[in-house]
Structures are given as structure tokens and as C-alpha cells.
Design an enzyme around this catalytic site. Structure first.
Site, PDB file in Angstrom:
ATOM      1  N   GLY A   1       7.317  10.729   3.105  1.00 56.09           N
ATOM      2  CA  GLY A   1       5.918  10.637   2.798  1.00 56.09           C
ATOM      3  C   GLY A   1       4.752  10.718   3.864  1.00 56.09           C
ATOM      4  O   GLY A   1       5.140  11.260   4.984  1.00 56.09           O
TER       5      GLY A   1
ATOM      6  N   ARG B   1      13.126   0.131   4.712  1.00 59.00           N
ATOM      7  CA  ARG B   1      14.293  -0.598   4.034  1.00 59.00           C
ATOM      8  C   ARG B   1      15.649   0.349   4.026  1.00 59.00           C
ATOM      9  O   ARG B   1      16.670  -0.203   4.172  1.00 59.00           O
ATOM     10  CB  ARG B   1      13.876  -0.911   2.545  1.00 59.00           C
ATOM     11  CG  ARG B   1      12.884  -2.131   2.475  1.00 59.00           C
ATOM     12  CD  ARG B   1      12.814  -2.444   1.203  1.00 59.00           C
ATOM     13  NE  ARG B   1      12.276  -1.562   0.154  1.00 59.00           N
ATOM     14  CZ  ARG B   1      12.277  -1.854  -1.116  1.00 59.00           C
ATOM     15  NH1 ARG B   1      12.566  -3.022  -1.513  1.00 59.00           N
ATOM     16  NH2 ARG B   1      11.786  -0.810  -1.935  1.00 59.00           N
TER      17      ARG B   1
ATOM     18  N   SER C   1      -4.534   1.909   1.465  1.00 62.25           N
ATOM     19  CA  SER C   1      -4.627   1.368  -0.122  1.00 62.25           C
ATOM     20  C   SER C   1      -4.475   2.804  -0.822  1.00 62.25           C
ATOM     21  O   SER C   1      -3.505   3.328  -0.748  1.00 62.25           O
ATOM     22  CB  SER C   1      -6.027   0.764  -0.228  1.00 62.25           C
ATOM     23  OG  SER C   1      -6.415   0.326  -1.603  1.00 62.25           O
TER      24      SER C   1
ATOM     25  N   TYR D   1       0.111  -1.799 -10.062  1.00 55.60           N
ATOM     26  CA  TYR D   1      -0.217  -0.839  -8.846  1.00 55.60           C
ATOM     27  C   TYR D   1      -1.834  -1.276  -8.489  1.00 55.60           C
ATOM     28  O   TYR D   1      -2.097  -1.636  -7.270  1.00 55.60           O
ATOM     29  CB  TYR D   1      -0.195   0.560  -8.891  1.00 55.60           C
ATOM     30  CG  TYR D   1      -0.173   1.347  -7.705  1.00 55.60           C
ATOM     31  CD1 TYR D   1       0.740   1.160  -6.313  1.00 55.60           C
ATOM     32  CD2 TYR D   1      -1.211   2.445  -7.499  1.00 55.60           C
ATOM     33  CE1 TYR D   1       0.457   1.876  -5.419  1.00 55.60           C
ATOM     34  CE2 TYR D   1      -1.401   3.075  -6.372  1.00 55.60           C
ATOM     35  CZ  TYR D   1      -0.629   2.939  -5.215  1.00 55.60           C
ATOM     36  OH  TYR D   1      -0.524   3.573  -3.912  1.00 55.60           O
TER      37      TYR D   1
ATOM     38  N   LYS E   1      -3.488  -3.060  -4.507  1.00 53.72           N
ATOM     39  CA  LYS E   1      -4.295  -2.048  -3.700  1.00 53.72           C
ATOM     40  C   LYS E   1      -5.591  -2.879  -3.830  1.00 53.72           C
ATOM     41  O   LYS E   1      -6.188  -2.525  -2.684  1.00 53.72           O
ATOM     42  CB  LYS E   1      -4.286  -0.766  -4.473  1.00 53.72           C
ATOM     43  CG  LYS E   1      -2.605  -0.044  -4.080  1.00 53.72           C
ATOM     44  CD  LYS E   1      -2.317  -0.088  -2.723  1.00 53.72           C
ATOM     45  CE  LYS E   1      -1.125   0.869  -2.325  1.00 53.72           C
ATOM     46  NZ  LYS E   1      -0.710   0.987  -0.938  1.00 53.72           N
TER      47      LYS E   1
END
Length: 327
Positions: free
Chosen positions: A48, A70, A177, A191, A195
């Protein structure tokens, strides 16, 4: 009549000049002209936006890049794609930034040694996970997981990188963010809360670090075409999808390029498109400013934008009511 208009214009300009002087930018970051050989640490950089950032820093700017993520398989795939010749300028480390500060600190120290004792110049806190579900469908452990990764992970990485920035006497820290960190949206209770937290962290931290020549950039990207976005759409409530359709979807490289541009300038905020600009003006609150343009836009437009946003929110609430479902 004409004289009155002229005098009014002169008076208005004089007042604006005084206001600009009184409320001039709080600090003036130096533009980063040369990123060659800078040490850039990117979390969540195996896919991404993070992956595009790594690509740009490596191939367009000649920086040294450390990616923390990860998934070891995805990391290896990323390394092969970005550096098929096994260049030592790219280091990929498998680490869970949410579990242990000591683990994160060890990874950062490893990266500094790998890059010939090069301190961290730029940290980009990009790692995040997302659950797009209504509040009653989101499990308590999912809230906890998002807090650990999206918020605490950013704290751990920032604390681990700051000592080397202080030794160097400069640095840039980026918190990625979201527009969901500016506006609460149906289905985003877990979410949005993480943020939104980054904004408070960024504002407080910038007040502490400005005197040390370390500057914060808070990024508010809209929906971005990434593997995570595709995964999120599988569970996203219908109401959330309909609200999101009112805004566009950007490519990861578009988001990454603007992040680098804002980081080089030392801008406190980085937004995208007209919607992003309007939201940032509306939610500026007590955040610091670095340009006169920000002062003028935010001073002149905030009241009008509040009225516009009320209209937008009204349309969102109507949409949600029309699609009411029994839990």
C-alpha cells in the site's frame, strides 16, 4: 461613495496585515532539499502507501530505507520487488510494533547499525489495521488491537527514533491519520477513535519538539486503493459504503508523493483534494500553522465551512436513517 469603498478596502487590508503579523506562523521548518542518504523508517511499509513511500525514497531520492512490518512473507516479496539486487540501502525487518517497546527499540537500533550508524532522519508512522463494522458488531478485543497498532505502535516507534534525532539535532516525524481522523463516520467507531487520537498526539508532541528542530506532519488521506482497502470493503456496512462514495479513491502513489512533499516542507498537516482542504480548515482547532496561507484560509472560511458541513452531515444522517437495520 467611491472614496468610502476605497477607504474600507484600505482599512480591511490594514486589519488583515495586522492580524497576519500578530498570528504569524509559529515556526519555520527548513525545507529538506536533499534526501540522498537520509535514513527513512517506514512502518507498515510492505504494501500500500508504505510500499510506495519506500519505492520513492529509494529510487527517486536515493535515501536509505528501513521497513518495519509484521508479515515476513510480504516483507520478503516487497524486498525482492524494490531491491532485486539486494542493495544494503533497503532493510526489511519483521517486527510487531504493537506488542513490545523493547522489541521496537531493538529493531530501530538494528536499522541504525545496518545503515552505517546513520541516525533516523525521517520516521513515517504508517502501520494501521481497520475493522469496518458498526459499534455493536465490533468486538472489544478488536478495539484493543486497533488501539495497540494504530496508536500505541506510533508511540513506540516515535520514542525509539527520537534519541537519534536529538543527537543529530533535527528530524521529521510523520503520523498517517485519515480523513476518518477528522470526521466521525458510521461504521468507523473503532478506526476513527484511533485516528483522532493521533491528532492530539501530534499537536502536543510538536509543541515539545519544535525547539529541537524536529517537526511533525499529520497526514489525512482519503480512501486509497490498497490491499487493506480491498479487505476493508468485505465487511464495510452498506451505510458506510454509501457515505464513502461521496468522496473519491486515490492511488497509493498519489498519496505517497504528497506525504513526501509535505514532509520536506515540514508542514504540520497534509490533506488531499478539495474535500480534504475544507475538512482541514474546519477542524484546524488549536493546531500549529507554518504558512501565512493557512492563517488566511482558516480565519476566513471556518464559519462558512461549518454551515456547509452541517448540510453534509444532514445528508449522511438521512442516508443512515433510510437504511436502518435491526441489530
Amino acid at each position: 461613495m467611491l472614496l468610502t469603498i476605497i477607504l474600507a478596502c484600505i482599512g480591511g487590508l490594514a486589519l488583515l496585515t495586522i492580524l497576519i503579523y500578530l498570528y504569524r506562523p509559529l515556526y519555520h521548518p527548513k525545507y529538506l532539499t536533499d534526501l540522498y542518504d537520509c535514513h527513512v523508517v517506514i512502518t507498515g511499509g510492505s504494501s500500500g502507501i508504505g510500499k510506495e513511500l519506500a519505492r520513492l525514497f529509494l529510487h527517486e531520492y536515493g535515501a536509505r530505507v528501513t521497513i518495519l512490518a509484521r508479515n515476513s512473507d510480504r516483507l520478503e516479496e516487497c524486498r525482492r520487488e524494490l531491491s532485486p539486487n539486494l542493495s544494503e540501502r533497503l532493510l526489511c525487518l519483521s517486527v510487531d510494533i504493537s506488542q513490545s517497546y523493547t522489541q521496537v527499540e531493538n529493531a530501530i537500533q538494528h536499522s541504525i547499525r545496518h545503515h552505517h550508524d546513520k541516525p533516523v532522519d525521517i520516521l513515517i508512522n504508517n502501520a494501521a489495521i481497520f475493522y469496518a463494522r458498526s459499534f455493536h458488531q465490533t468486538k472489544p478485543e478488536e478495539f484493543a488491537e486497533m488501539i495497540r497498532i494504530n496508536y500505541l505502535g506510533s508511540i513506540y516507534c516515535t520514542q525509539a527514533c527520537l534519541p537519534s534525532m536529538r543527537i543529530r539535532g533535527s528530524g521529521r516525524i510523520v503520523f498517517v491519520s485519515s480523513q476518518a481522523g477528522q470526521l466521525g463516520v458510521f461504521g468507523y467507531t473503532s478506526y476513527c477513535s484511533t485516528k483522532f487520537a493521533l491528532k492530539g498526539l501530534a499537536e502536543s508532541l510538536q509543541m515539545e519538539l519544535a525547539r529541537e528542530n524536529i517537526y511533525i506532519t499529520l497526514v489525512f488521506p482519503p480512501d486509497t486503493d490498497t490491499p487493506g482497502f480491498k479487505e476493508e470493503n468485505k465487511t464495510k456496512p452498506k451505510e458506510t459504503q454509501m457515505i464513502n462514495e461521496t468522496s473519491g479513491v486515490l492511488r497509493a502513489d498519489q498519496v505517497a508523493k504528497k506525504i513526501i512533499q509535505a514532509t520536506r516542507k515540514g508542514s504540520f498537516t497534509c490533506s488531499y483534494g478539495l474535500n480534504g482542504f475544507l475538512l482541514t480548515c474546519l477542524t484546524c482547532g488549536a493546531q500549529p500553522v507554518t504558512t501565512l496561507h493557512e492563517i488566511i484560509y482558516q480565519s476566513l472560511f471556518t464559519g462558512l465551512l461549518r454551515l456547509i458541513m452541517l448540510r453534509v452531515l444532514n445528508s449522511f444522517y438521512k442516508l443512515v436513517r433510510k437504511n436502518k437495520q435491526i441489530p
